[in-house]
Write a protein that holds these residues in place. Sequence first.
Motif, PDB file in Angstrom:
ATOM      1  N   ILE A   1       6.038  -6.495  -2.660  1.00  0.00           N
ATOM      2  CA  ILE A   1       5.486  -5.093  -3.271  1.00  0.00           C
ATOM      3  C   ILE A   1       5.993  -5.060  -4.701  1.00  0.00           C
ATOM      4  CG2 ILE A   1       4.101  -3.070  -3.445  1.00  0.00           C
ATOM      5  CD1 ILE A   1       3.613  -3.402  -0.785  1.00  0.00           C
ATOM      6  N   GLY A   2       7.130  -4.812  -4.693  1.00  0.00           N
ATOM      7  CA  GLY A   2       7.922  -4.478  -5.568  1.00  0.00           C
ATOM      8  C   GLY A   2       8.034  -5.537  -6.790  1.00  0.00           C
TER       9      GLY A   2
ATOM     10  N   LEU B   1       7.726  -7.015   3.619  1.00  0.00           N
ATOM     11  CA  LEU B   1       6.923  -6.216   1.711  1.00  0.00           C
ATOM     12  C   LEU B   1       7.615  -5.941   1.709  1.00  0.00           C
ATOM     13  CD1 LEU B   1       4.203  -5.758   4.721  1.00  0.00           C
ATOM     14  CD2 LEU B   1       2.986  -6.796   2.826  1.00  0.00           C
ATOM     15  N   ASN B   2       8.112  -5.118   1.607  1.00  0.00           N
ATOM     16  CA  ASN B   2       8.210  -4.111   0.530  1.00  0.00           C
ATOM     17  C   ASN B   2       8.766  -4.797  -0.780  1.00  0.00           C
ATOM     18  OD1 ASN B   2       7.556  -1.728   2.263  1.00  0.00           O
ATOM     19  ND2 ASN B   2       9.521  -1.246   2.735  1.00  0.00           N
ATOM     20  N   LEU B   3       9.518  -5.277  -0.321  1.00  0.00           N
ATOM     21  CA  LEU B   3      10.576  -6.374  -1.348  1.00  0.00           C
ATOM     22  C   LEU B   3       9.364  -6.997  -2.643  1.00  0.00           C
ATOM     23  CD1 LEU B   3      13.406  -8.052   0.821  1.00  0.00           C
ATOM     24  CD2 LEU B   3      13.389  -6.111  -1.587  1.00  0.00           C
TER      25      LEU B   3
ATOM     26  N   VAL C   1       2.969 -11.278   7.056  1.00  0.00           N
ATOM     27  CA  VAL C   1       3.552 -10.898   5.397  1.00  0.00           C
ATOM     28  C   VAL C   1       2.631 -11.639   4.306  1.00  0.00           C
ATOM     29  CG1 VAL C   1       5.007 -11.034   3.427  1.00  0.00           C
ATOM     30  CG2 VAL C   1       6.187 -10.201   5.615  1.00  0.00           C
TER      31      VAL C   1
ATOM     32  N   ARG D   1      -0.996  -9.973   5.185  1.00  0.00           N
ATOM     33  CA  ARG D   1      -1.564  -8.900   5.238  1.00  0.00           C
ATOM     34  C   ARG D   1      -1.361  -8.677   3.686  1.00  0.00           C
ATOM     35  NH1 ARG D   1       2.900  -5.052   8.381  1.00  0.00           N
ATOM     36  NH2 ARG D   1       2.276  -5.618  10.771  1.00  0.00           N
TER      37      ARG D   1
ATOM     38  N   ASN E   1       3.804  -5.649  -8.311  1.00  0.00           N
ATOM     39  CA  ASN E   1       4.054  -4.375  -9.937  1.00  0.00           C
ATOM     40  C   ASN E   1       5.117  -4.160 -10.416  1.00  0.00           C
ATOM     41  OD1 ASN E   1       2.170  -3.310  -7.482  1.00  0.00           O
ATOM     42  ND2 ASN E   1       3.787  -1.824  -6.554  1.00  0.00           N
TER      43      ASN E   1
ATOM     44  N   GLN F   1       8.380  -5.024   7.395  1.00  0.00           N
ATOM     45  CA  GLN F   1       7.934  -4.383   6.267  1.00  0.00           C
ATOM     46  C   GLN F   1       8.460  -4.339   5.307  1.00  0.00           C
ATOM     47  OE1 GLN F   1       5.782  -2.049   5.625  1.00  0.00           O
ATOM     48  NE2 GLN F   1       4.475  -2.451   7.098  1.00  0.00           N
ATOM     49  N   LYS F   2       9.907  -4.801   5.693  1.00  0.00           N
ATOM     50  CA  LYS F   2      11.457  -5.419   5.156  1.00  0.00           C
ATOM     51  C   LYS F   2      10.871  -6.131   3.820  1.00  0.00           C
ATOM     52  CE  LYS F   2      15.902  -6.097   3.328  1.00  0.00           C
ATOM     53  NZ  LYS F   2      17.844  -5.677   3.736  1.00  0.00           N
TER      54      LYS F   2
ATOM     55  N   GLU G   1       9.901  -4.178  11.644  1.00  0.00           N
ATOM     56  CA  GLU G   1      10.920  -3.466  10.990  1.00  0.00           C
ATOM     57  C   GLU G   1      11.552  -4.736   9.604  1.00  0.00           C
ATOM     58  OE1 GLU G   1      15.722  -2.161  11.273  1.00  0.00           O
ATOM     59  OE2 GLU G   1      14.220  -2.918  12.970  1.00  0.00           O
TER      60      GLU G   1
END
Length: 228
Positions: free
Chosen positions: A221-222, A217-219, A23, A26, A225, A214-215, A211
């Motif tokens: 990025i949220g 990373l998505n959190l 994480v 990336r 933002n 990604q989980k 997985e």
Amino acid sequence: MQRINIAIDGYSGCGKSSTAKVVAARLGYTFIDSGAMYRAVTHYFQTHNIRLDDVGEVEKALGDIEIDFVFKSQSKQYETLLNKQNVEQVIRSMKISEDVSQVAAIKEVRAAMVRKQQKMGEEKGVVMDGRDIGSVVFPNAELKIFMKADSKVRAKRRQEELKAKGEEVPLVDIVRNFEDRDLRDTTRKESPLVQVADAVVMDTSNMAFEEQVQKVLNLAIGKINQKH
Ligand code: DC
């Protein structure tokens, strides 16, 4: 772009460090394995025969310990340095795993490590994994993850990792070590492992590694933002 701190806590062997490492890479963030710091201290205490119940001896030893992390771009690996010596391999052995929870329960050890960890996170952009990151080290971390997994699944993964490094350890020994450490880490007086209310819980028992990454990373990025 505003940077955040990410705290990943949880039980031993759930994949916290491996996930945190990818994480961080990336996001272009710094990865810090706080467990490696307690492991490095344990290595120093073992090699210098420090008596864990002698506060004076422990404090003197802590003053003589310098821990650094270096990223080797050629091998793309992190190395833990103890007083400038690379201890990355030795601190992952069962000999260290057997003693580390006892060392990590010492108040003076925790105070010294937490100070260093908080300093490393001052500029943000840090992904740190451990046991007390979301509760004590970075209570204001923008993203907190709490990882758990079935102890047999965890032990099997760890057995593979040790085997790849040339250490053959029976599964029962690894399960026992995880269970002992989890018990010590969750019941100790000084900043025990706790699931804080604002952490996102991830059970990695049936999750593939990508997985997990990604989980998180998505959190992340949220959260990044949301800062704009
Ligand atoms: O993450 P790890 O398994 O390498 O950590 C080794 C030990 O260090 C673990 O049993 C508990 C302790 N630890 C801790 O008390 N606090 C942290 N922030 C990280 C690790």
